[in-house]
Every structure is written in structure tokens, then in C-alpha cells.
Design a protein around this motif. Structure first.
Motif, PDB file in Angstrom:
ATOM      1  N   ALA A   1       0.842  -1.198   0.000  1.00  0.00           N
ATOM      2  CA  ALA A   1       0.000   0.000   0.000  1.00  0.00           C
ATOM      3  C   ALA A   1       0.879   1.251   0.000  1.00  0.00           C
ATOM      4  O   ALA A   1       1.995   1.244   0.505  1.00  0.00           O
ATOM      5  N   ARG A   2       0.359   2.293  -0.574  1.00  0.00           N
ATOM      6  CA  ARG A   2       1.094   3.559  -0.635  1.00  0.00           C
ATOM      7  C   ARG A   2       1.209   4.148   0.770  1.00  0.00           C
ATOM      8  O   ARG A   2       0.236   4.204   1.517  1.00  0.00           O
ATOM      9  N   ARG A   3       2.398   4.592   1.106  1.00  0.00           N
ATOM     10  CA  ARG A   3       2.610   5.191   2.422  1.00  0.00           C
ATOM     11  C   ARG A   3       2.026   6.600   2.460  1.00  0.00           C
ATOM     12  O   ARG A   3       1.980   7.293   1.445  1.00  0.00           O
ATOM     13  N   THR A   4       1.622   7.012   3.644  1.00  0.00           N
ATOM     14  CA  THR A   4       0.924   8.276   3.850  1.00  0.00           C
ATOM     15  C   THR A   4       1.543   9.016   5.024  1.00  0.00           C
ATOM     16  O   THR A   4       2.007   8.395   5.980  1.00  0.00           O
ATOM     17  N   LEU A   5       1.537  10.351   4.955  1.00  0.00           N
ATOM     18  CA  LEU A   5       1.860  11.170   6.114  1.00  0.00           C
ATOM     19  C   LEU A   5       0.546  11.518   6.795  1.00  0.00           C
ATOM     20  O   LEU A   5      -0.315  12.174   6.198  1.00  0.00           O
ATOM     21  N   PHE A   6       0.383  11.057   8.017  1.00  0.00           N
ATOM     22  CA  PHE A   6      -0.792  11.395   8.812  1.00  0.00           C
ATOM     23  C   PHE A   6      -0.444  12.635   9.620  1.00  0.00           C
ATOM     24  O   PHE A   6       0.457  12.610  10.460  1.00  0.00           O
ATOM     25  N   LEU A   7      -1.118  13.735   9.289  1.00  0.00           N
ATOM     26  CA  LEU A   7      -0.795  15.056   9.818  1.00  0.00           C
ATOM     27  C   LEU A   7      -2.054  15.693  10.383  1.00  0.00           C
ATOM     28  O   LEU A   7      -2.963  16.057   9.626  1.00  0.00           O
ATOM     29  N   PRO A   8      -2.149  15.819  11.705  1.00  0.00           N
ATOM     30  CA  PRO A   8      -3.320  16.472  12.291  1.00  0.00           C
ATOM     31  C   PRO A   8      -3.512  17.885  11.730  1.00  0.00           C
ATOM     32  O   PRO A   8      -2.534  18.584  11.440  1.00  0.00           O
ATOM     33  N   ASP A   9      -4.760  18.284  11.569  1.00  0.00           N
ATOM     34  CA  ASP A   9      -5.073  19.613  11.032  1.00  0.00           C
ATOM     35  C   ASP A   9      -4.366  20.720  11.808  1.00  0.00           C
ATOM     36  O   ASP A   9      -3.912  21.699  11.227  1.00  0.00           O
ATOM     37  N   GLU A  10      -4.267  20.574  13.129  1.00  0.00           N
ATOM     38  CA  GLU A  10      -3.632  21.600  13.954  1.00  0.00           C
ATOM     39  C   GLU A  10      -2.159  21.762  13.587  1.00  0.00           C
ATOM     40  O   GLU A  10      -1.639  22.873  13.527  1.00  0.00           O
ATOM     41  N   LEU A  11      -1.466  20.662  13.306  1.00  0.00           N
ATOM     42  CA  LEU A  11      -0.054  20.755  12.925  1.00  0.00           C
ATOM     43  C   LEU A  11       0.099  21.328  11.522  1.00  0.00           C
ATOM     44  O   LEU A  11       1.012  22.122  11.269  1.00  0.00           O
ATOM     45  N   ALA A  12      -0.784  20.938  10.611  1.00  0.00           N
ATOM     46  CA  ALA A  12      -0.767  21.515   9.261  1.00  0.00           C
ATOM     47  C   ALA A  12      -0.964  23.029   9.349  1.00  0.00           C
ATOM     48  O   ALA A  12      -0.262  23.798   8.681  1.00  0.00           O
ATOM     49  N   ALA A  13      -1.895  23.465  10.191  1.00  0.00           N
ATOM     50  CA  ALA A  13      -2.164  24.892  10.358  1.00  0.00           C
ATOM     51  C   ALA A  13      -0.941  25.616  10.918  1.00  0.00           C
ATOM     52  O   ALA A  13      -0.650  26.754  10.523  1.00  0.00           O
ATOM     53  N   ARG A  14      -0.207  24.971  11.806  1.00  0.00           N
ATOM     54  CA  ARG A  14       0.993  25.598  12.370  1.00  0.00           C
ATOM     55  C   ARG A  14       2.078  25.784  11.310  1.00  0.00           C
ATOM     56  O   ARG A  14       2.782  26.797  11.305  1.00  0.00           O
ATOM     57  N   VAL A  15       2.223  24.825  10.406  1.00  0.00           N
ATOM     58  CA  VAL A  15       3.203  24.963   9.321  1.00  0.00           C
ATOM     59  C   VAL A  15       2.784  26.110   8.395  1.00  0.00           C
ATOM     60  O   VAL A  15       3.608  26.946   8.008  1.00  0.00           O
ATOM     61  N   LEU A  16       1.507  26.154   8.045  1.00  0.00           N
ATOM     62  CA  LEU A  16       1.014  27.219   7.168  1.00  0.00           C
ATOM     63  C   LEU A  16       1.167  28.591   7.827  1.00  0.00           C
ATOM     64  O   LEU A  16       1.522  29.575   7.157  1.00  0.00           O
ATOM     65  N   LEU A  17       0.938  28.672   9.121  1.00  0.00           N
ATOM     66  CA  LEU A  17       1.115  29.929   9.850  1.00  0.00           C
ATOM     67  C   LEU A  17       2.589  30.338   9.862  1.00  0.00           C
ATOM     68  O   LEU A  17       2.916  31.517   9.662  1.00  0.00           O
ATOM     69  N   ALA A  18       3.482  29.386  10.060  1.00  0.00           N
ATOM     70  CA  ALA A  18       4.919  29.683  10.035  1.00  0.00           C
ATOM     71  C   ALA A  18       5.321  30.221   8.664  1.00  0.00           C
ATOM     72  O   ALA A  18       6.104  31.173   8.570  1.00  0.00           O
ATOM     73  N   ALA A  19       4.787  29.621   7.597  1.00  0.00           N
ATOM     74  CA  ALA A  19       5.093  30.091   6.241  1.00  0.00           C
ATOM     75  C   ALA A  19       4.599  31.520   6.042  1.00  0.00           C
ATOM     76  O   ALA A  19       5.297  32.356   5.457  1.00  0.00           O
ATOM     77  N   SER A  20       3.421  31.804   6.541  1.00  0.00           N
ATOM     78  CA  SER A  20       2.848  33.145   6.410  1.00  0.00           C
ATOM     79  C   SER A  20       3.658  34.176   7.204  1.00  0.00           C
ATOM     80  O   SER A  20       3.940  35.267   6.714  1.00  0.00           O
ATOM     81  N   ARG A  21       4.040  33.820   8.427  1.00  0.00           N
ATOM     82  CA  ARG A  21       4.818  34.741   9.280  1.00  0.00           C
ATOM     83  C   ARG A  21       6.193  35.031   8.681  1.00  0.00           C
ATOM     84  O   ARG A  21       6.704  36.143   8.811  1.00  0.00           O
ATOM     85  N   ALA A  22       6.829  34.035   8.076  1.00  0.00           N
ATOM     86  CA  ALA A  22       8.183  34.200   7.548  1.00  0.00           C
ATOM     87  C   ALA A  22       8.212  34.903   6.198  1.00  0.00           C
ATOM     88  O   ALA A  22       9.247  35.423   5.798  1.00  0.00           O
TER      89      ALA A  22
END
Length: 142
Positions: free
Chosen positions: A2-23
Motif C-alpha cells: 500500500a502507498r505510504r501516507t503522512l498522517f498530519l493532524p489539522d492543527e499541525l498543518a495549520a501551524r506549518v502554514l502559519l509559520a510560512a505566512s509569518r516568515a
């Protein structure tokens, strides 16, 4: 297999997107703490780090001491550093030439947030030497 997947909680995804926006317009960066799973990887924490690259608008560099300290803190736990995240301001959410040139650790994840200040797209890849980067599906794992 089976294809491997990154399981990423929405809260952590939001933190990465916020870091990108801040930087923005520089690249953000940091490390992903997680665990291996039969079907991929589970992200459990995001550790934002200062981008110490000479030109942070074109590339990222995580302070090696930050990674070393996190690896030491995770020793004798059930988690490890499974990858890193960074952004491509005004760019594409795929590994850049610099990402490809600097990747060396097999089965290391790259989470890339790319776009403009108003809208970023998040994509995941796994680096497997010598085949390079392969895209990974991202699934919420709340």
C-alpha cells in the motif's frame, strides 16, 4: 504494498502554514517529530526553527544544533525526527533544485508550504536515496 501516507493532524498543518505566512517573503523551516507506522508516518509535533541560511528568501537551513538537541530530547522515547518542513514563498510546493542537492537522509520527509502571503498549499514528499523525492499523500489524523 500500500502507498505510504503522512498522517498530519489539522492543527499541525495549520501551524506549518502559519509559520510560512509569518516568515514570508523568507522561507520558514523546522522539524517534524513523529513515529513510523505500518502505513506511513504519523506527525505528532512541529518544532519551528530559525532559518539560518545566508539568503533565507531562496533557501532554508535549520541550525544543526537545534536538530541535535531535539534528537537528544527524543532519545529513549517512541518518537523521532521524521522530517522537516519549509516554505517556498511565491513558489511551487515541490522539491526545488536546492532541496534535491541538499537531501541525503533516506526515508526523511519534506513538508513544503508554497504560495503567496494570502494562500499557501501544503505538499509532502519522502526522500529515498538514490531515487530522489516521491510525493506522499497527506491525511488528517486528529
Amino acid at each position: 504494498m500500500a502507498r505510504r501516507t503522512l498522517f498530519l493532524p489539522d492543527e499541525l498543518a495549520a501551524r506549518v502554514l502559519l509559520a510560512a505566512s509569518r516568515a514570508f517573503p523568507s522561507e520558514c523551516c523546522g522539524l517534524i517529530e513523529g513515529a513510523d507506522a505500518a502505513d506511513g508516518w504519523r506527525a505528532l509535533a512541529i518544532h519551528e526553527a530559525k532559518n539560518i541560511a545566508e539568503n533565507p528568501q531562496l533557501r532554508f537551513l535549520i541550525d544543526p544544533q537545534v536538530q541535535f538537541d531535539l534528537m537528544r530530547a527524543l532519545r529513549d522515547t517512541n518518537t523521532r525526527v521524521i522530517g522537516c518542513f519549509h516554505s517556498h514563498p511565491n513558489g511551487d510546493p515541490s522539491p526545488s533544485a536546492a532541496d534535491r542537492a541538499e537531501a541525503f537522509e533516506s526515508d526523511f520527509l519534506y513538508l513544503i508550504a508554497a504560495g503567496t502571503l494570502d494562500m499557501f498549499t501544503l505538499k509532502a514528499y519522502v526522500f529515498a536515496d538514490p531515487s530522489g523525492f516521491s510525493p506522499l499523500p497527506i491525511a488528517a489524523d486528529d
